[in-house]
Enzyme design. Sequence first.
Site, PDB file in Angstrom:
ATOM      1  N   LYS A 133       0.830  -1.205   0.000  1.00 54.08           N
ATOM      2  CA  LYS A 133       0.000   0.000   0.000  1.00 54.08           C
ATOM      3  C   LYS A 133       0.875   1.270   0.000  1.00 54.08           C
ATOM      4  O   LYS A 133       0.640   2.192  -0.770  1.00 54.08           O
ATOM      5  CB  LYS A 133      -0.931   0.006   1.212  1.00 54.08           C
ATOM      6  CG  LYS A 133      -1.942  -1.140   1.239  1.00 54.08           C
ATOM      7  CD  LYS A 133      -3.020  -0.965   0.201  1.00 54.08           C
ATOM      8  CE  LYS A 133      -4.040  -2.084   0.207  1.00 54.08           C
ATOM      9  NZ  LYS A 133      -3.539  -3.428  -0.066  1.00 54.08           N
ATOM     10  N   LYS A 168      -7.964   1.319   4.045  1.00 53.65           N
ATOM     11  CA  LYS A 168      -7.267   0.086   3.654  1.00 53.65           C
ATOM     12  C   LYS A 168      -6.261  -0.321   4.736  1.00 53.65           C
ATOM     13  O   LYS A 168      -5.351   0.461   5.044  1.00 53.65           O
ATOM     14  CB  LYS A 168      -6.487   0.294   2.348  1.00 53.65           C
ATOM     15  CG  LYS A 168      -7.319   0.869   1.217  1.00 53.65           C
ATOM     16  CD  LYS A 168      -6.515   0.991  -0.060  1.00 53.65           C
ATOM     17  CE  LYS A 168      -7.321   1.705  -1.133  1.00 53.65           C
ATOM     18  NZ  LYS A 168      -6.692   1.629  -2.448  1.00 53.65           N
ATOM     19  N   ARG A 218      -5.715  -3.994 -13.479  1.00 49.77           N
ATOM     20  CA  ARG A 218      -4.443  -4.597 -13.068  1.00 49.77           C
ATOM     21  C   ARG A 218      -3.501  -4.548 -14.266  1.00 49.77           C
ATOM     22  O   ARG A 218      -3.838  -5.054 -15.345  1.00 49.77           O
ATOM     23  CB  ARG A 218      -4.703  -6.040 -12.624  1.00 49.77           C
ATOM     24  CG  ARG A 218      -3.478  -6.963 -12.543  1.00 49.77           C
ATOM     25  CD  ARG A 218      -2.407  -6.484 -11.578  1.00 49.77           C
ATOM     26  NE  ARG A 218      -2.870  -6.150 -10.244  1.00 49.77           N
ATOM     27  CZ  ARG A 218      -2.995  -7.023  -9.240  1.00 49.77           C
ATOM     28  NH1 ARG A 218      -2.673  -8.279  -9.444  1.00 49.77           N
ATOM     29  NH2 ARG A 218      -3.410  -6.633  -8.059  1.00 49.77           N
ATOM     30  N   ARG A 232     -10.957  -5.336 -13.682  1.00 48.20           N
ATOM     31  CA  ARG A 232     -11.793  -6.117 -12.762  1.00 48.20           C
ATOM     32  C   ARG A 232     -12.964  -5.244 -12.323  1.00 48.20           C
ATOM     33  O   ARG A 232     -12.770  -4.201 -11.705  1.00 48.20           O
ATOM     34  CB  ARG A 232     -10.957  -6.572 -11.573  1.00 48.20           C
ATOM     35  CG  ARG A 232      -9.836  -7.535 -12.007  1.00 48.20           C
ATOM     36  CD  ARG A 232      -8.699  -7.563 -11.053  1.00 48.20           C
ATOM     37  NE  ARG A 232      -8.108  -6.247 -10.867  1.00 48.20           N
ATOM     38  CZ  ARG A 232      -7.279  -5.944  -9.872  1.00 48.20           C
ATOM     39  NH1 ARG A 232      -6.925  -6.838  -9.000  1.00 48.20           N
ATOM     40  NH2 ARG A 232      -6.788  -4.721  -9.768  1.00 48.20           N
ATOM     41  N   ARG A 240     -16.009  -3.485  -4.102  1.00 48.32           N
ATOM     42  CA  ARG A 240     -14.632  -3.884  -4.413  1.00 48.32           C
ATOM     43  C   ARG A 240     -14.594  -4.686  -5.718  1.00 48.32           C
ATOM     44  O   ARG A 240     -15.486  -5.495  -5.980  1.00 48.32           O
ATOM     45  CB  ARG A 240     -14.048  -4.733  -3.285  1.00 48.32           C
ATOM     46  CG  ARG A 240     -13.932  -4.004  -1.969  1.00 48.32           C
ATOM     47  CD  ARG A 240     -13.694  -4.960  -0.820  1.00 48.32           C
ATOM     48  NE  ARG A 240     -14.790  -5.909  -0.659  1.00 48.32           N
ATOM     49  CZ  ARG A 240     -14.779  -6.948   0.185  1.00 48.32           C
ATOM     50  NH1 ARG A 240     -13.714  -7.167   0.932  1.00 48.32           N
ATOM     51  NH2 ARG A 240     -15.814  -7.752   0.256  1.00 48.32           N
ATOM     52  N   ASP A 280      -2.309  -1.475  -9.593  1.00 45.92           N
ATOM     53  CA  ASP A 280      -3.749  -1.273  -9.722  1.00 45.92           C
ATOM     54  C   ASP A 280      -4.022   0.181 -10.063  1.00 45.92           C
ATOM     55  O   ASP A 280      -3.470   1.087  -9.410  1.00 45.92           O
ATOM     56  CB  ASP A 280      -4.461  -1.635  -8.414  1.00 45.92           C
ATOM     57  CG  ASP A 280      -4.424  -3.129  -8.118  1.00 45.92           C
ATOM     58  OD1 ASP A 280      -4.105  -3.911  -9.040  1.00 45.92           O
ATOM     59  OD2 ASP A 280      -4.732  -3.511  -6.974  1.00 45.92           O
ATOM     60  N   GLU A 288      -2.348   1.013  -5.962  1.00 47.17           N
ATOM     61  CA  GLU A 288      -1.624  -0.037  -5.243  1.00 47.17           C
ATOM     62  C   GLU A 288      -0.513  -0.604  -6.120  1.00 47.17           C
ATOM     63  O   GLU A 288      -0.649  -0.664  -7.346  1.00 47.17           O
ATOM     64  CB  GLU A 288      -2.610  -1.170  -4.889  1.00 47.17           C
ATOM     65  CG  GLU A 288      -2.108  -2.052  -3.797  1.00 47.17           C
ATOM     66  CD  GLU A 288      -2.966  -3.308  -3.581  1.00 47.17           C
ATOM     67  OE1 GLU A 288      -2.659  -4.005  -2.615  1.00 47.17           O
ATOM     68  OE2 GLU A 288      -3.883  -3.596  -4.372  1.00 47.17           O
ATOM     69  N   ASN A 290       1.461  -4.112  -6.250  1.00 47.34           N
ATOM     70  CA  ASN A 290       1.509  -5.466  -5.675  1.00 47.34           C
ATOM     71  C   ASN A 290       2.825  -6.133  -6.040  1.00 47.34           C
ATOM     72  O   ASN A 290       3.127  -6.310  -7.224  1.00 47.34           O
ATOM     73  CB  ASN A 290       0.341  -6.297  -6.207  1.00 47.34           C
ATOM     74  CG  ASN A 290      -0.992  -5.749  -5.742  1.00 47.34           C
ATOM     75  OD1 ASN A 290      -1.472  -6.096  -4.674  1.00 47.34           O
ATOM     76  ND2 ASN A 290      -1.564  -4.850  -6.529  1.00 47.34           N
TER      77      ASN A 290
HETATM   78  N1  LIG Z   1      -9.820   5.004  -3.856  1.00 46.30           N
HETATM   79  C1  LIG Z   1     -10.738   4.074  -4.101  1.00 46.30           C
HETATM   80  N2  LIG Z   1     -12.013   4.410  -4.418  1.00 46.30           N
HETATM   81  C2  LIG Z   1     -12.957   3.474  -4.646  1.00 46.30           C
HETATM   82  N3  LIG Z   1     -12.724   2.148  -4.584  1.00 46.30           N
HETATM   83  C3  LIG Z   1     -11.481   1.748  -4.286  1.00 46.30           C
HETATM   84  C4  LIG Z   1     -10.418   2.673  -4.019  1.00 46.30           C
HETATM   85  N4  LIG Z   1      -9.288   1.981  -3.751  1.00 46.30           N
HETATM   86  C5  LIG Z   1      -9.620   0.684  -3.824  1.00 46.30           C
HETATM   87  N5  LIG Z   1     -10.934   0.532  -4.138  1.00 46.30           N
HETATM   88  C6  LIG Z   1     -11.641  -0.738  -4.335  1.00 46.30           C
HETATM   89  O1  LIG Z   1     -11.149  -1.669  -3.389  1.00 46.30           O
HETATM   90  C7  LIG Z   1     -10.515  -2.778  -4.057  1.00 46.30           C
HETATM   91  C8  LIG Z   1      -9.256  -3.199  -3.319  1.00 46.30           C
HETATM   92  O2  LIG Z   1      -8.344  -2.115  -3.213  1.00 46.30           O
HETATM   93  P1  LIG Z   1      -6.785  -2.209  -3.310  1.00 46.30           P
HETATM   94  O3  LIG Z   1      -6.226  -0.909  -2.878  1.00 46.30           O
HETATM   95  O4  LIG Z   1      -6.384  -2.671  -4.653  1.00 46.30           O
HETATM   96  O5  LIG Z   1      -6.390  -3.306  -2.193  1.00 46.30           O
HETATM   97  P2  LIG Z   1      -6.259  -4.905  -2.266  1.00 46.30           P
HETATM   98  O6  LIG Z   1      -6.515  -5.322  -3.678  1.00 46.30           O
HETATM   99  O7  LIG Z   1      -4.854  -5.156  -1.831  1.00 46.30           O
HETATM  100  O8  LIG Z   1      -7.220  -5.430  -1.272  1.00 46.30           O
HETATM  101  C9  LIG Z   1     -10.248  -2.321  -5.462  1.00 46.30           C
HETATM  102  O9  LIG Z   1     -10.338  -3.401  -6.369  1.00 46.30           O
HETATM  103  C10 LIG Z   1     -11.347  -1.295  -5.725  1.00 46.30           C
HETATM  104  O10 LIG Z   1     -12.524  -1.934  -6.199  1.00 46.30           O
HETATM  105 MG   LIG Z   2      -5.670  -4.533  -5.383  1.00 45.24          MG
END
Ligand SMILES: Nc1ncnc2c1ncn2[C@@H]1O[C@H](COP(=O)(O)OP(=O)(O)O)[C@@H](O)[C@H]1O
Ligand SMILES: [Mg+2]
Length: 319
Positions: A133, A168, A218, A232, A240, A280, A288, A290
């Site tokens: 993160k 997060k 991604r 995705r 999410r 991401d 993000e 990864n």
């Molecule tokens: N700033 C944001 N605004 C809206 N949705 C978000 C945001 N950041 C992440 N998300 C949603 O949350 C999901 C997971 O976030 P992410 O930061 O990629 O963490 P991880 O995949 O490690 O759990 C993303 O796929 C997206 O759908």
């Molecule tokens: Mg992610």
Amino acid sequence: MKLAFIIDPISKLEPNHDSTVAMIEASQDLGHEVWITEINKLSIIKGKAWAKMSQIKVNPTFFREKQKLKNYSWYEISSIELICLDTMNVVFMRKDPPVNIRYLYATYILDMINPMNTLVLNSPRGLREANEKIYALQFHQFMPATIVSKDKEAIHNFVDTYKMAVLKPLGGKAGEGILILDLKDPNLNSIIEISTYQGQEPVMIQQFLPEARYGDKRIILLNGEPIGAVNRVPTGKEFRGNMAVGGRVEKAKINSQEYNICKTLGEKLRQDGLYFVGIDVIGGYLTEVNVTSPTGIREINNLDQKNLGQEVIEWAVSQ
Ligand SMILES: Nc1ncnc2c1ncn2[C@@H]1O[C@H](COP(=O)(O)OP(=O)(O)O)[C@@H](O)[C@H]1O
Ligand SMILES: [Mg+2]
């Protein structure tokens, strides 16, 4: 050549989804010998890194005919042998998070591998340095407004400014623990308290991006260069987009804005030995980076008729 993969227990891998399996399959197709091990099977003996490993053979018909029959194993493994990791040409560290103390100890053991003989991908030092993160914040110019804090007042102020935010956990993956913060939510204070363990552990708070409903892209980078992408899209019942929580995969192109992000990031990733990475991007914003065991190549291969597994293996064995 001899390739080793440090993985989660093999029975937990999803053959039609996990990038690790795509790489193992590609290694075999390219004629390499493939070994698997786990972080709890690593040791240091006489100053060298060793692992208790099994040789793995995947069953090509399982993949070629897309068989998903119950009781039909996609792999066979040999009995366990203790092997010095310097005898491998490449060691792929593909253990899933959490990046806890056991994970960190494993990276110290991998530090003992002789870099003249063996490429470790991703580099143990890079894996220690790059929190998935926080690493992205070195490129905050590409990110939505974001803070990392455990302070309730600071988090409240942020939500006040942006009205809606996403919380997060810093060690999360696959959507775990991701929460929406909404000023109107009567549970807002409790959510902050629980997520920060009563103000003891920092979390990431990020401006909510409404574009997230059109997808979380991604992009896979190999040695700092983008090699493929997949979008995705959240189900609609779930905000999410992660595949692990039902996100639908959709063909995706990398646009010029995203190429620009990759170009800037790529340089730093190479310096840090982060050779295989999945970033991401939501609505053009980097969210993000990864580095531990990014997924996505199976889906990109299927949607774009590519073989990213082979691209990765060919690159790794040529180093
Ligand atoms: N700033 C944001 N605004 C809206 N949705 C978000 C945001 N950041 C992440 N998300 C949603 O949350 C999901 C997971 O976030 P992410 O930061 O990629 O963490 P991880 O995949 O490690 O759990 C993303 O796929 C997206 O759908
Ligand atoms: Mg992610």
